[in-house]
Design a protein around this motif. Structure first.
Motif, PDB file in Angstrom:
ATOM      1  N   VAL A 186       5.726   4.125   6.186  1.00  0.00           N
ATOM      2  CA  VAL A 186       6.394   3.893   4.894  1.00  0.00           C
ATOM      3  C   VAL A 186       5.758   4.762   3.809  1.00  0.00           C
ATOM      4  CG1 VAL A 186       6.927   2.160   3.121  1.00  0.00           C
ATOM      5  CG2 VAL A 186       7.150   1.584   5.557  1.00  0.00           C
ATOM      6  N   PHE A 187       4.431   4.843   3.821  1.00  0.00           N
ATOM      7  CA  PHE A 187       3.693   5.678   2.867  1.00  0.00           C
ATOM      8  C   PHE A 187       4.152   7.140   2.961  1.00  0.00           C
ATOM      9  CE2 PHE A 187      -0.120   8.382   2.176  1.00  0.00           C
ATOM     10  CZ  PHE A 187      -0.393   8.060   0.852  1.00  0.00           C
ATOM     11  N   LEU A 188       4.250   7.636   4.182  1.00  0.00           N
ATOM     12  CA  LEU A 188       4.644   9.025   4.390  1.00  0.00           C
ATOM     13  C   LEU A 188       6.121   9.254   4.058  1.00  0.00           C
ATOM     14  CD1 LEU A 188       3.933  11.858   5.404  1.00  0.00           C
ATOM     15  CD2 LEU A 188       4.365  11.054   7.744  1.00  0.00           C
ATOM     16  N   ALA A 189       6.978   8.355   4.501  1.00  0.00           N
ATOM     17  CA  ALA A 189       8.423   8.512   4.257  1.00  0.00           C
ATOM     18  C   ALA A 189       8.726   8.561   2.766  1.00  0.00           C
ATOM     19  CB  ALA A 189       9.194   7.370   4.916  1.00  0.00           C
ATOM     20  N   ASP A 190       8.033   7.747   1.977  1.00  0.00           N
ATOM     21  CA  ASP A 190       8.217   7.735   0.521  1.00  0.00           C
ATOM     22  C   ASP A 190       7.878   9.108  -0.071  1.00  0.00           C
ATOM     23  OD1 ASP A 190       8.680   6.527  -2.029  1.00  0.00           O
ATOM     24  OD2 ASP A 190       6.543   6.150  -2.257  1.00  0.00           O
ATOM     25  N   TYR A 191       6.912   9.764   0.525  1.00  0.00           N
ATOM     26  CA  TYR A 191       6.462  11.065   0.009  1.00  0.00           C
ATOM     27  C   TYR A 191       7.342  12.231   0.463  1.00  0.00           C
ATOM     28  CZ  TYR A 191       3.173  14.727  -1.421  1.00  0.00           C
ATOM     29  OH  TYR A 191       2.597  15.825  -2.022  1.00  0.00           O
TER      30      TYR A 191
ATOM     31  N   TYR B 213       0.806  -1.228   0.000  1.00  0.00           N
ATOM     32  CA  TYR B 213       0.000   0.000   0.000  1.00  0.00           C
ATOM     33  C   TYR B 213       0.838   1.277   0.000  1.00  0.00           C
ATOM     34  CZ  TYR B 213      -3.723  -3.303   0.772  1.00  0.00           C
ATOM     35  OH  TYR B 213      -4.586  -4.362   0.620  1.00  0.00           O
ATOM     36  N   HIS B 214       2.141   1.166  -0.319  1.00  0.00           N
ATOM     37  CA  HIS B 214       2.990   2.366  -0.202  1.00  0.00           C
ATOM     38  C   HIS B 214       2.659   3.426  -1.250  1.00  0.00           C
ATOM     39  CE1 HIS B 214       5.812   0.910  -3.442  1.00  0.00           C
ATOM     40  NE2 HIS B 214       6.028   2.196  -3.589  1.00  0.00           N
ATOM     41  N   THR B 215       2.039   3.044  -2.353  1.00  0.00           N
ATOM     42  CA  THR B 215       1.714   4.022  -3.409  1.00  0.00           C
ATOM     43  C   THR B 215       0.310   4.591  -3.239  1.00  0.00           C
ATOM     44  OG1 THR B 215       3.167   2.865  -4.938  1.00  0.00           O
ATOM     45  CG2 THR B 215       1.578   4.381  -5.919  1.00  0.00           C
ATOM     46  N   THR B 216      -0.666   3.721  -2.984  1.00  0.00           N
ATOM     47  CA  THR B 216      -2.070   4.162  -2.942  1.00  0.00           C
ATOM     48  C   THR B 216      -2.540   4.511  -1.534  1.00  0.00           C
ATOM     49  OG1 THR B 216      -2.804   1.872  -2.662  1.00  0.00           O
ATOM     50  CG2 THR B 216      -2.727   2.727  -4.924  1.00  0.00           C
TER      51      THR B 216
HETATM   52 FE    FE Z   1       4.325   7.324  -2.466  1.00  0.00          FE
END
Ligand code: FE
Ligand code: DGI
Ligand code: FE
Ligand code: FE
Length: 187
Positions: free
Chosen positions: A123-128, A108-111
Motif C-alpha cells: 500500500v505504501f509503494l502503490a500510493d507513491y 503507516y501508508h504515509t510514513t
Molecule cells: Fe505515500
C-alpha cells in the motif's frame, strides 16, 4: 466491510480527484500484491480506505489524538501525517474494520515504519507510484517495483526524505526508522 461498502464510504468523504487517486492506488496495489504474492483482498481493502481521513478538519484530528490517547508525538511533525494515523482509527471506529493487517497498512501508508508487513509495503509503494504521480523521481521506483518490493520501498523512503529535507519539513521518526531498516537489511 466489503469492497463495495468501502468504496461507498470513501466516495462520500473524498473529493473527486482524491477518489480517482484512490482508484488508481487500488489498481496499482492489486498488481503489486499479485506480483509479490501478498493477500490481494487485504491489500485492496486497505488501498480503498487509505486516504479515508484526508479531508477531515485538522483540528478534529488533533482533538481525536489527544482525547483517544493516540501517540501525541504525531502533533509535532506537520499536518500531512495525521490523516494516515487518525484515518486508521476512524476506519476502525466508524467503518468497523478490525483486520489488523488492513488497519496498519492505512496507519503507516504515509510514513512507513521499520519492519513493515507485506500488506503495508504494497500500500505504501502503490500510493507513491500510482500512474497519477508524475514527478521524475518516481520512474526509478516504478522500474524496481517490477522486480523487488523491498528495494522499491527503500527508494520511496529515500526520495520522500530527500523531498522533505529540501522543503525543510520535519520528518516523523518512523520514516527514518523505516529508511534505516532497509539501509541495514537490503543487500
Ligand atoms: Fe505515500
Ligand atoms: O495522501 P497522499 O497525498 O496520497 O500521500 P501520502 O499520504 O503519502 O502523503 C504525502 C504527504 O505527506 C507529502 O506531502 C509528504 C508528507 N510526508 C511523508 N512522510 C512524512 C511527511 N510529512 C512529514 N511531516 N513527515 C514525514 O515523515
Ligand atoms: Fe495519504
Ligand atoms: Fe494516497
Amino acid at each position: 466491510m466489503n469492497e463495495e461498502q468501502a468504496f461507498h464510504a470513501v466516495r462520500q468523504s473524498l473529493k473527486k480527484r482524491r477518489f480517482e487517486h484512490t482508484e488508481r492506488v487500488v489498481e496499482e496495489a492489486a498488481k503489486l500484491a499479485q506480483r509479490f504474492h501478498v493477500n490481494v483482498e487485504k491489500v485492496r481493502l486497505a488501498a480503498i480506505l487509505h486516504d479515508y481521513a484526508k479531508y477531515r478538519p485538522i483540528e478534529e484530528m488533533r482533538r481525536t489524538i489527544k482525547e483517544k490517547g493516540l501517540r501525541t508525538d504525531l502533533l509535532l511533525y506537520g499536518d500531512e501525517i495525521l490523516h494516515a494515523f487518525v484515518g486508521a482509527y476512524y476506519v476502525q471506529q466508524e467503518l468497523k474494520v478490525n483486520d489488523e493487517d488492513v488497519l496498519t497498512a492505512i496507519k503507516y501508508h504515509t510514513t512507513g515504519r521499520a519492519k513493515m508487513t507485506q500488506v503495508e509495503k504494497v500500500v505504501f509503494l502503490a500510493d507513491y507510484i500510482e500512474p497519477g504521480r508524475t514527478f521524475e523521481a518516481v520512474n526509478e521506483v516504478r522500474d524496481w517495483a517490477e522486480k523487488d518490493l523491498d528495494m522499491a520501498c527503500f527508494l520511496t523512503l529515500r526520495n520522500t526524505i530527500d523531498f522533505l529535507v529540501k522543503k525543510e519539513i520535519p520528518i516523523y521518526p518512523d520514516t527514518f526508522n523505516a529508511y534505516n531498516d532497509y539501509c541495514l537489511n537490503i543487500k
